[in-house]
Design an enzyme around this catalytic site. Structure first.
Site, PDB file in Angstrom:
ATOM      1  N   HIS A  25      -1.612  16.959   3.458  1.00  0.00           N
ATOM      2  CA  HIS A  25      -2.796  17.614   4.028  1.00  0.00           C
ATOM      3  C   HIS A  25      -2.448  19.058   4.403  1.00  0.00           C
ATOM      4  O   HIS A  25      -1.303  19.354   4.779  1.00  0.00           O
ATOM      5  CB  HIS A  25      -3.219  16.928   5.326  1.00  0.00           C
ATOM      6  CG  HIS A  25      -3.884  15.597   5.168  1.00  0.00           C
ATOM      7  ND1 HIS A  25      -4.232  15.049   3.970  1.00  0.00           N
ATOM      8  CD2 HIS A  25      -4.287  14.707   6.119  1.00  0.00           C
ATOM      9  CE1 HIS A  25      -4.816  13.870   4.182  1.00  0.00           C
ATOM     10  NE2 HIS A  25      -4.851  13.644   5.479  1.00  0.00           N
ATOM     11  N   LYS A  78     -12.324  11.931  15.036  1.00  0.00           N
ATOM     12  CA  LYS A  78     -10.966  11.431  15.338  1.00  0.00           C
ATOM     13  C   LYS A  78     -10.102  12.587  15.810  1.00  0.00           C
ATOM     14  O   LYS A  78      -9.347  12.467  16.771  1.00  0.00           O
ATOM     15  CB  LYS A  78     -10.340  10.792  14.095  1.00  0.00           C
ATOM     16  CG  LYS A  78     -10.894   9.430  13.752  1.00  0.00           C
ATOM     17  CD  LYS A  78     -10.263   8.904  12.470  1.00  0.00           C
ATOM     18  CE  LYS A  78     -10.893   7.587  12.057  1.00  0.00           C
ATOM     19  NZ  LYS A  78     -10.418   7.138  10.738  1.00  0.00           N
ATOM     20  N   SER A 122      -4.321  10.693  -0.645  1.00  0.00           N
ATOM     21  CA  SER A 122      -3.524   9.584  -0.104  1.00  0.00           C
ATOM     22  C   SER A 122      -4.119   8.988   1.165  1.00  0.00           C
ATOM     23  O   SER A 122      -3.881   7.823   1.462  1.00  0.00           O
ATOM     24  CB  SER A 122      -2.092  10.052   0.171  1.00  0.00           C
ATOM     25  OG  SER A 122      -2.118  11.216   0.973  1.00  0.00           O
ATOM     26  N   GLY A 177       0.811  -1.224   0.000  1.00  0.00           N
ATOM     27  CA  GLY A 177       0.000   0.000   0.000  1.00  0.00           C
ATOM     28  C   GLY A 177       0.841   1.268   0.000  1.00  0.00           C
ATOM     29  O   GLY A 177       2.075   1.219   0.008  1.00  0.00           O
ATOM     30  N   CYS A 180      -3.895  10.708  10.634  1.00  0.00           N
ATOM     31  CA  CYS A 180      -2.911  11.586   9.975  1.00  0.00           C
ATOM     32  C   CYS A 180      -3.138  13.080  10.246  1.00  0.00           C
ATOM     33  O   CYS A 180      -2.215  13.817  10.578  1.00  0.00           O
ATOM     34  CB  CYS A 180      -2.928  11.315   8.471  1.00  0.00           C
ATOM     35  SG  CYS A 180      -4.591  11.271   7.782  1.00  0.00           S
TER      36      CYS A 180
HETATM   37  P1  A2P Z   1      -3.127  -5.694  -1.308  1.00  0.00           P
HETATM   38  O1  A2P Z   1      -2.282  -4.799  -2.161  1.00  0.00           O
HETATM   39  O2  A2P Z   1      -2.757  -7.128  -1.440  1.00  0.00           O
HETATM   40  O3  A2P Z   1      -4.605  -5.423  -1.442  1.00  0.00           O
HETATM   41  P2  A2P Z   1      -3.656   1.297   0.713  1.00  0.00           P
HETATM   42  O4  A2P Z   1      -3.947   1.921   2.049  1.00  0.00           O
HETATM   43  O5  A2P Z   1      -2.655   2.033  -0.082  1.00  0.00           O
HETATM   44  O6  A2P Z   1      -4.933   1.010  -0.041  1.00  0.00           O
HETATM   45  O7  A2P Z   1      -3.011  -0.143   1.047  1.00  0.00           O
HETATM   46  C1  A2P Z   1      -3.668  -1.124   1.788  1.00  0.00           C
HETATM   47  C2  A2P Z   1      -2.708  -2.267   2.107  1.00  0.00           C
HETATM   48  O8  A2P Z   1      -3.395  -3.193   2.936  1.00  0.00           O
HETATM   49  C3  A2P Z   1      -2.243  -3.044   0.894  1.00  0.00           C
HETATM   50  O9  A2P Z   1      -0.935  -3.496   1.108  1.00  0.00           O
HETATM   51  C4  A2P Z   1      -3.223  -4.207   0.865  1.00  0.00           C
HETATM   52  O10 A2P Z   1      -2.729  -5.354   0.216  1.00  0.00           O
HETATM   53  C5  A2P Z   1      -3.342  -4.486   2.332  1.00  0.00           C
HETATM   54  N1  A2P Z   1      -4.564  -5.231   2.632  1.00  0.00           N
HETATM   55  C6  A2P Z   1      -5.844  -4.874   2.332  1.00  0.00           C
HETATM   56  N2  A2P Z   1      -6.713  -5.842   2.747  1.00  0.00           N
HETATM   57  C7  A2P Z   1      -5.966  -6.808   3.317  1.00  0.00           C
HETATM   58  C8  A2P Z   1      -6.264  -8.058   3.935  1.00  0.00           C
HETATM   59  N3  A2P Z   1      -7.509  -8.494   4.071  1.00  0.00           N
HETATM   60  N4  A2P Z   1      -5.228  -8.792   4.413  1.00  0.00           N
HETATM   61  C9  A2P Z   1      -3.955  -8.363   4.294  1.00  0.00           C
HETATM   62  N5  A2P Z   1      -3.612  -7.191   3.722  1.00  0.00           N
HETATM   63  C10 A2P Z   1      -4.598  -6.420   3.238  1.00  0.00           C
END
Ligand code: A2P
Length: 345
Positions: A243, A214, A160, A14, A130
Site C-alpha cells: 500500500h 477504519k 492483496s 490464504g 493494514c
Molecule cells: P480456504 O483456502 O480453505 O478457502 P485470503 O484472505 O487470502 O482470501 O485467505 C482467506 C483464508 O481464510 C484462507 O485460508 C481460507 O481457506 C480461509 N477461510 C475462508 N473461509 C473460511 C471458513 N469458513 N472457515 C475456515 N477458514 C476459512
C-alpha cells in the site's frame, strides 16, 4: 521466550496465512506444534514448513484442543464463529479480521505504538487494519514530539488487501487486457488492472467507506486519542502487495521538516527513503517483501504553517497484517501473556 508454544494458523492457505508461516520460521518463533486450519475446501492439502509437509485441517472445535496461540486471518465471520471456541479451549487469539477491533474489551495493538495495551487482553488481541498500521508506525513517533491535531490521508491500496484470489484476479485481468479480451471480475466490482477505483467497501450516510472509517476509528483507539481529527480517501490501485499513502499532518505547533526527518530516521519499523536529487522516494515495488514502512517526501505544507506532508509505502501482507500479528505474538510470549485469564474462560 524460554518456552515453546502450540500454535494454530486459522486461514493458513490464504495470502496472510502463507506469510504467517514464513515469518514464524524466519523469526524462529518458539513452536512445539503448528496446526494449519482452513475451510473444508482445503482439508487434506499439504503445506511445507521448515522441510516438513504439514496437512491442512478443516477448522473444528477439536482443532483448538491444547493450542496456546491462534493466529487468525480467515475473515470476520470465521473469527466471530471460532475465536470464542479457541478461547474456550484455552488459547489466546491474535485476530487479523475487523470483527473485534473496536470492542472496548479487546486491545488493538501496533507493537511500535502501544505494546502495553496487549497486557490488558482477555483472550483476544486484534491486529489493526493494514492501512491503519502502516500510517500509525510512520506518524506515531512525530505525535510523540508534537501532538498531531488533524490527519488528511489519501491511500493507494494493493490487491492483496482483498486476499490471495484478488491478487490472482488482477494478474489475469492484466493478461486479458494485453490479449485484447474482456477482463473478468469476481473479487472486485470493476477491473483493477490498468485501472483504479475508490475502495469497494460499503459507504455510510456521510459518504465514507468502511475502510476510511477504519482508519479514523482504529487510529484513535491505537493512539488513545479520541479527539484526533482524521479524514481519508481510500483507493484501490493495480499493485500486488504494498500500500502507499499520502499523508498531510497538522500539528499543534510548527514542526520543522528537518526535525521530522531526524525523528523518523531513528523510529522503529520505519526506513527513510529520500533522495531528492534523484527524485527517489518510497515505491510499492521496493516496499514489497520488506518489514519496514518506507517513508519519504517529508516536506513543509506550503498551505499551512502547522502542516507537514509525507509519503509512505508498506507491505500490506507483511507489516500490514502477518508481521504485526507475529510481533504481537512475540510480545505476548516475552511477557508471559499467552494464557487466557481463568475468569474469562
Ligand atoms: P480456504 O483456502 O480453505 O478457502 P485470503 O484472505 O487470502 O482470501 O485467505 C482467506 C483464508 O481464510 C484462507 O485460508 C481460507 O481457506 C480461509 N477461510 C475462508 N473461509 C473460511 C471458513 N469458513 N472457515 C475456515 N477458514 C476459512
Amino acid at each position: 521466550m524460554s518456552q515453546a508454544y502450540r500454535v494454530a494458523i486459522l486461514g493458513a492457505t490464504g495470502a496472510v496465512g502463507s506469510e504467517l508461516l514464513e515469518l514464524l520460521a524466519a523469526r524462529a518463533f518458539p513452536l512445539s506444534e503448528l496446526r494449519l486450519l482452513a475451510s473444508a475446501r482445503s482439508a487434506g492439502k499439504t503445506i511445507d514448513f521448515q522441510g516438513e509437509s504439514l496437512k491442512v485441517e478443516a477448522v473444528t472445535p477439536e482443532a483448538f484442543k491444547g493450542i496456546d496461540l491462534v493466529l487468525a486471518s480467515a475473515g470476520g465471520d470465521t473469527s466471530t464463529q471460532w475465536a470464542p471456541v479457541a478461547m474456550e479451549a484455552g488459547a489466546v487469539v491474535v485476530d487479523n479480521s475487523s470483527a473485534f477491533r473496536m470492542d472496548p474489551e479487546v486491545p488493538l495493538v501496533v507493537p511500535e505504538v502501544n505494546p502495553d495495551a496487549a497486557s490488558q487482553h482477555s483472550g483476544i488481541i486484534a491486529n489493526p487494519n493494514c492501512t491503519t498500521i502502516l500510517m500509525a508506525v510512520a506518524i506515531w513517533p512525530l505525535h510523540q514530539v508534537r501532538r498531531i491535531r488533524r490527519i488528511v490521508a489519501a491511500t493507494y491500496q494493493s490487491a492483496s488487501g482483498a486476499g490471495a484470489q484478488a491478487m490472482e484476479e488482477v494478474k489475469r485481468q492484466a493478461q486479458a487486457i494485453l490479449d485484447g479480451t474482456t477482463p473478468e471480475t469476481k473479487c472486485f466490482p470493476y477491473p483493477l488492472a490498468f485501472n483504479l477505483f475508490p475502495h469497494n467497501t460499503p459507504l455510510n450516510e456521510q459518504g465514507y467507506c468502511t475502510e476510511e472509517m477504519k482508519m479514523v476509528n482504529e487510529t484513535r483507539k491505537i493512539f488513545g486519542d479520541a479527539d484526533l481529527r482524521i479524514t481519508a480517501t481510500c483507493v484501490r490501485v493495480p499493485v500486488l502487495r504494498a500500500h502507499s499513502e499520502a499523508i498531510n499532518l497538522e500539528f499543534e505547533e510548527y514542526f520543522p521538516a528537518a526535525q521530522a526527518r531526524s525523528v523518523l530516521s531513528q523510529a522503529p519499523g520505519v526506513k527513510l527513503v529520500e533522495d531528492w536529487q534523484k527524485n527517489h522516494f518510497p515505491m510499492p515495488i521496493e516496499a514489497s517483501g520488506q518489514d519496514d514502512v518506507l517513508v519519504g517526501r517529508i516536506r513543509q505544507d506550503i498551505s499551512n504553517p502547522l502542516g507537514l506532508e509525507l509519503w509512505l509505502c508498506g507491505d500490506q501482507i507483511r507489516k500490514g497484517a502477518a508481521l504485526n500479528a507475529v510481533q504481537i505474538a512475540e510480545l505476548l510470549a516475552t511477557r508471559d501473556l499467552l494464557r487466557v485469564p481463568l475468569a474469562t474462560r
